[in-house]
Design an enzyme around this catalytic site. Structure first.
Site, mmCIF file in Angstrom:
data_model
loop_
_atom_site.group_PDB
_atom_site.id
_atom_site.type_symbol
_atom_site.label_atom_id
_atom_site.label_comp_id
_atom_site.label_asym_id
_atom_site.label_seq_id
_atom_site.Cartn_x
_atom_site.Cartn_y
_atom_site.Cartn_z
ATOM 1 N N ASP A 162 0.870 -1.185 0.000
ATOM 2 C CA ASP A 162 0.000 0.000 0.000
ATOM 3 C C ASP A 162 0.900 1.226 0.000
ATOM 4 O OD1 ASP A 162 -2.212 1.933 0.627
ATOM 5 O OD2 ASP A 162 -3.326 0.112 1.126
ATOM 6 N N HIS B 230 -12.860 -1.062 -7.849
ATOM 7 C CA HIS B 230 -14.023 -0.165 -7.983
ATOM 8 C C HIS B 230 -13.671 1.292 -7.692
ATOM 9 C CE1 HIS B 230 -15.600 -0.445 -3.517
ATOM 10 N NE2 HIS B 230 -14.325 -0.150 -3.586
HETATM 11 C C1 LIG Z 1 -10.994 0.979 -0.313
HETATM 12 S S1 LIG Z 1 -9.430 0.706 0.418
HETATM 13 C C2 LIG Z 1 -9.368 -1.067 0.529
HETATM 14 C C3 LIG Z 1 -8.482 -1.545 1.643
HETATM 15 C C4 LIG Z 1 -8.437 -3.070 1.811
HETATM 16 N N1 LIG Z 1 -8.023 -3.745 0.614
HETATM 17 C C5 LIG Z 1 -9.770 -3.610 2.295
HETATM 18 O O1 LIG Z 1 -10.540 -4.149 1.501
HETATM 19 O O2 LIG Z 1 -10.041 -3.463 3.492
HETATM 20 C C6 LIG Z 1 -8.330 1.053 -0.942
HETATM 21 C C7 LIG Z 1 -6.866 0.914 -0.584
HETATM 22 O O3 LIG Z 1 -6.066 1.169 -1.763
HETATM 23 C C8 LIG Z 1 -4.914 1.898 -1.354
HETATM 24 N N2 LIG Z 1 -4.364 2.641 -2.491
HETATM 25 C C9 LIG Z 1 -4.940 3.679 -3.125
HETATM 26 N N3 LIG Z 1 -4.139 4.110 -4.116
HETATM 27 C C10 LIG Z 1 -3.022 3.335 -4.099
HETATM 28 C C11 LIG Z 1 -1.839 3.287 -4.895
HETATM 29 N N4 LIG Z 1 -1.654 4.144 -5.894
HETATM 30 N N5 LIG Z 1 -0.908 2.347 -4.617
HETATM 31 C C12 LIG Z 1 -1.102 1.468 -3.576
HETATM 32 N N6 LIG Z 1 -2.220 1.461 -2.789
HETATM 33 C C13 LIG Z 1 -3.162 2.387 -3.055
HETATM 34 C C14 LIG Z 1 -5.481 2.826 -0.280
HETATM 35 O O4 LIG Z 1 -4.469 3.379 0.523
HETATM 36 C C15 LIG Z 1 -6.421 1.896 0.472
HETATM 37 O O5 LIG Z 1 -5.766 1.220 1.514
#
Ligand SMILES: C[S@@+](CC[C@H](N)C(=O)[O-])C[C@H]1O[C@@H](n2cnc3c(N)ncnc32)[C@H](O)[C@@H]1O
Length: 346
Positions: free
Chosen positions: A199, A246
Site C-alpha cells: 500500500d 471499484h
Molecule cells: C478501499 S481501500 C481497501 C483496503 C483493503 N483492501 C480492504 O478491503 O479493506 C483502498 C486501498 O487502496 C490503497 N491505495 C490507493 N491508491 C493506491 C496506490 N496508488 N498504490 C497502492 N495502494 C493504493 C489505499 O491506501 C487503500 O488502503
C-alpha cells in the site's frame, strides 16, 4: 392504483437518513462507550451531556427502536449485544471509525450528489488540489478511514478465509491491503500462511501498529509503494485485490490488473474481492449502492463478473469460480488463475 397501495417503501427509504444520523450522533457522543457494562436514565444522560431531557429522550428512544439500546420498564437504558460488541471504543472490532467516515466524509458529499451526477466527477474531495481520494490530505480520512476499513473488512476476510480453499496457498500479496484486515484474519485462520501488504507508504505506517497488536509481525510484511508506478513485489502464489478496482475508472482498473498479472507466477491465483454488480445490472442492492458511492468518491464504479472475466482473459488469467460471501460487508470473491504461457521448445 389500488386503494391499498401506500408509499410505505418510499417512506422507509427516507427513514434511512434519520436512522443513520441517530447512529452517527450517538457514536460521536460516545453513548455506547459510556454505557459499556452500565446503564443510564434519561435524566442522568441529559445531565452528563449538558442537554435538556426532551432531546435526550428522543435520541435514546431512536437508538432503542434501532436496536442499539435496550430500555427496561423502569426507564433504564443499556447497550444491546450489537452496540456492546461493535460501538464501544477500544473493542477489537470497533465499527465507529466507519460510522465516522460515512458521517463526516461521505454524508456532506451526498449533499452534492447532483453535482457529481452532472459533472461526472467525485465531490467528497477536490481533484484540483488533491491527487486522489487516498492522498494524506484529509484529516477525517487519516483518522478514520483505515480504522474503518479494518472494521468492515475483518468480516469479509473471515468469510473468505472459510470459503476459499487455502490448501495450496502459501504467500499472499494483498495489493492495496491498507488497514490490514485481510492479512490479519487470513493469517489467523491459516497458520502456515504469509501475507505481504502492499500500500502507499504512509498507509503502511498507519497499518504497522495493527499488525503488531495482532502479534503477526513475523508473518505479515508491509511493502510501501504505488501500484501505478512501482513494480509489485514478487514471490507470491496469490494476489488479492479487495475493494480496490471499484475505486478506479476502467483504464486504471485494467492497469492494476495488468500489474497483478505480471507479479503472479504461472498457475498463480488472483482473488478479486468486491461487491459485484450483476451482469444484468439489476442489483444486488449492496453492490449497486456501493457503485453509486463511487460516483461521489472516485471515477470508478462496481464492475460485473463478466467485465472482470473479459479483462482478465486479455492478461492470460481464467476465471475459475466466483464465491458468494453472503452476509459479509463485501459480498463476492472472483478467483482467477494465470494460465501458463506456452513456450516454443527448440
Ligand atoms: C478501499 S481501500 C481497501 C483496503 C483493503 N483492501 C480492504 O478491503 O479493506 C483502498 C486501498 O487502496 C490503497 N491505495 C490507493 N491508491 C493506491 C496506490 N496508488 N498504490 C497502492 N495502494 C493504493 C489505499 O491506501 C487503500 O488502503
Amino acid at each position: 392504483m389500488s386503494t391499498e397501495t401506500v408509499p410505505l417503501p418510499l417512506l422507509n427509504l427516507t427513514f434511512g437518513v434519520h436512522a443513520f444520523k441517530a447512529l452517527a450522533l450517538a457514536t460521536e457522543l460516545g453513548v455506547f462507550t459510556e454505557l459499556s457494562g452500565g446503564t443510564t436514565s434519561v435524566g442522568r444522560f441529559a445531565e452528563r451531556h449538558g442537554i435538556e431531557e426532551r432531546p435526550a429522550e428522543l435520541l435514546l428512544t431512536a437508538c432503542t427502536a434501532l436496536g442499539l439500546l435496550r430500555r427496561d420498564d423502569a426507564g433504564t437504558y443499556r447497550n444491546t449485544d450489537l452496540s456492546e460488541e461493535f460501538l464501544v471504543r477500544g473493542k477489537p472490532y470497533y465499527f465507529g471509525g466507519w460510522v465516522a467516515v460515512v458521517d463526516q466524509h461521505e454524508y456532506p458529499a451526498y449533499l452534492r450528489l447532483a453535482d457529481s451526477l452532472r459533472g461526472n466527477h467525485p465531490v467528497s474531495w477536490d481533484p484540483v488540489r488533491q491527487e486522489s481520494l487516498f492522498a494524506p490530505d484529509d484529516p477525517v480520512m487519516l483518522e478514520h478511514f483505515w480504522e474503518g476499513m479494518h472494521a468492515l473488512s475483518a468480516f469479509t476476510a473471515r468469510r473468505l478465509a472459510e470459503s476459499l480453499d487455502f490448501t495450496a496457498i502459501r504467500r499472499v500479496l494483498d495489493v492495496g491491503g491498507g488497514g490490514g484486515a485481510f492479512a490479519v484474519e487470513l493469517c489467523r485462520h491459516h497458520p502456515a500462511l504469509r501475507v505481504t501488504v502492499f500500500d502507499l507508504p504512509f498507509v503502511c505506517e498507519l497499518t504497522a501498529p495493527r499488525i503488531g497488536a495482532a502479534g503477526l509481525e513475523k508473518r505479515i510484511d508491509l511493502a510501501g509503494g504505488d501500484f501505478f508506478t512501482d513494480p509489485l513485489p514478487g514471490g507470491h502464489d496469490t494476489v488479492l485485490l479487495s475493494n480496490i478496482l471499484h475505486d478506479w475508472g476502467e483504464r486504471d482498473a485494467r492497469r492494476i490488473l495488468a500489474a497483478c498479472a505480471e507479479a503472479l507466477p504461472d498457475n498463480g491465483l488472483l482473488v478479486i474481492c468486491e461487491s459485484f454488480v450483476a451482469d444484468d445490472k439489476r442489483g444486488p442492492r449492496p453492490a449497486a449502492l456501493m457503485s453509486l458511492n463511487m460516483l461521489v468518491e472516485t471515477w470508478g464504479r462496481n464492475y460485473t463478473v463478466a467485465e472482470y472475466t473479459a479483462w482478465l482473459r486479455e492478461r492470460g488469467l481464467v476465471t475459475e469460480r466466483v464465491l458468494s460471501l453472503d452476509g459479509a460487508p463485501t459480498t463476492g470473491a472472483l478467483v482467477a488463475r494465470k494460465v501458463p504461457t506456452r513456450r516454443n521448445h527448440p
